[in-house]
Every structure is written in structure tokens, then in C-alpha cells.
Write an enzyme that holds these catalytic residues in place. Structure first.
Site, PDB file in Angstrom:
ATOM      1  N   CYS A  83       0.818  -1.211   0.000  1.00 27.53           N
ATOM      2  CA  CYS A  83       0.000   0.000   0.000  1.00 27.53           C
ATOM      3  C   CYS A  83       0.862   1.276   0.000  1.00 27.53           C
ATOM      4  O   CYS A  83       1.542   1.566  -0.970  1.00 27.53           O
ATOM      5  CB  CYS A  83      -0.967  -0.039   1.177  1.00 27.53           C
ATOM      6  SG  CYS A  83      -2.431   0.978   0.981  1.00 27.53           S
ATOM      7  N   HIS A  84       0.864   2.030   1.086  1.00 26.11           N
ATOM      8  CA  HIS A  84       1.645   3.262   1.185  1.00 26.11           C
ATOM      9  C   HIS A  84       3.082   3.019   1.656  1.00 26.11           C
ATOM     10  O   HIS A  84       3.881   3.941   1.715  1.00 26.11           O
ATOM     11  CB  HIS A  84       0.970   4.254   2.133  1.00 26.11           C
ATOM     12  CG  HIS A  84      -0.254   4.899   1.559  1.00 26.11           C
ATOM     13  ND1 HIS A  84      -1.443   4.222   1.388  1.00 26.11           N
ATOM     14  CD2 HIS A  84      -0.468   6.149   1.098  1.00 26.11           C
ATOM     15  CE1 HIS A  84      -2.339   5.033   0.864  1.00 26.11           C
ATOM     16  NE2 HIS A  84      -1.774   6.215   0.678  1.00 26.11           N
TER      17      HIS A  84
END
Length: 170
Positions: free
Chosen positions: A102-103
Site C-alpha cells: 500500500c503506502h
């Protein structure tokens, strides 16, 4: 079995630390959650909590077999701290696996070697990585064999991500 360092701070994406940690431990590996100091409780965006095993100043590449970087707001907070950036860079330049989702890959931008990486990330992070020179793919799991980097996009990719990180340690 492998010993994995998971670097995270408050506001990590709960499932992106809980699920891989459980999968790794279920496969017989050890996962140490590390933040600024030992024995500190960190809290995810949705309320999951972990007590840190050690502080970042005591975490060394030689102590671990792999690195896990979950997403959420945590990576953006960690990437302004050179200690996390340096440890991440050391792992990327070593022959040890790096797992991120994800991030999480936001942290790579500060390493100065993003242009050597092939990976994926959350949709809003993908352009940042491209601008930093990375070869970004839109797939549930991307494996960069040159850096032993396993990356995924979102929590919905966790089953494939978890399988890939377990395979990477086999």
C-alpha cells in the site's frame, strides 16, 4: 526460521501489519515490531495495537533476515526520519528480502535508489514512485528479484502478498 523487522508507527493500516505478521509467525518466523523506542504501544488507524520490541536505534540489518513495511499513514511519518530511511536503504541494497504494501513504498523515495526498483503500491503512491524513477506495475503482487522486494497495492491483495512473502523466505 527467519527473523523479520516490521517498522511502523501510529496510524499504520491495521490489516497490513496484523495479517502479514500472523502469516509469518504461522509459518514459524519471528516478527519484531520496531519504532522509536522499545516497549512502546503503537496504534493502527482502526485500533489494532502492538508493543514495540526495540527502538530503531537498536535495530541493525545484521540482526534481521527481512524487512516488513506496512502501509497507512505510518510510512509517511517514518520517511522524514533518516534512521528509518537508512535502514530501509540498507535492506534494499542487501541480499535480504523487503516486504511492503500500500503506502509502504513511500519510504523508498527518500532512499535515493527508487530508480532501481520494480514494484507496486497504492494507486495514489504509484505516480510518486514513477516520478522518482521506479518501474511501477499495477498488479496484486510485484516481485523485484534484483532487490528481493515483494510489494502489493491494498489490503485486498493481502492473501497473495502473504503467500509471496512466505515463499520469499522458503
Amino acid at each position: 526460521m527467519a527473523k523479520i523487522i516490521a517498522i511502523a508507527t501510529d496510524d499504520f493500516e491495521d490489516s497490513e501489519l496484523v495479517s502479514p505478521k500472523e502469516a509469518l509467525e504461522g509459518a514459524g518466523h519471528t516478527v519484531d515490531v520496531v519504532e522509536n523506542e522499545a516497549s512502546k504501544t503503537i496504534t493502527g488507524k482502526h485500533g489494532a495495537t502492538f508493543e514495540t520490541v526495540k527502538g530503531i536505534d537498536d535495530a541493525k540489518l545484521s540482526d534481521y533476515d527481512a524487512l516488513l513495511i506496512p502501509g497507512g499513514f505510518s510510512p509517511d511519518k517514518l520517511r522524514v526520519d533518516d534512521r528509518y530511511v537508512e535502514l530501509t536503504k540498507e535492506f534494499l541494497e542487501s541480499d535480504k528480502p523487503v516486504f511492503t504494501i500500500c503506502h509502504g513504498p513511500q519510504l523508498f523515495i527518500q532512499t535515493g535508489i527508487t530508480d532501481q526498483l520494480t514494484l507496486t503500491a497504492y494507486k495514489s503512491v504509484q505516480p510518486d514512485l514513477k516520478y522518482a524513477g521506479a518501474d511501477v506495475k499495477d498488479a496484486e503482487v510485484v516481485i523485484d528479484d534484483a532487490h528481493q522486494l515483494v510489494s502489493s497495492r491494498t489490503p485486498k491483495d493481502l492473501p497473495a502478498f502473504n503467500a509471496a512473502i512466505i515463499d520469499a523466505l522458503a
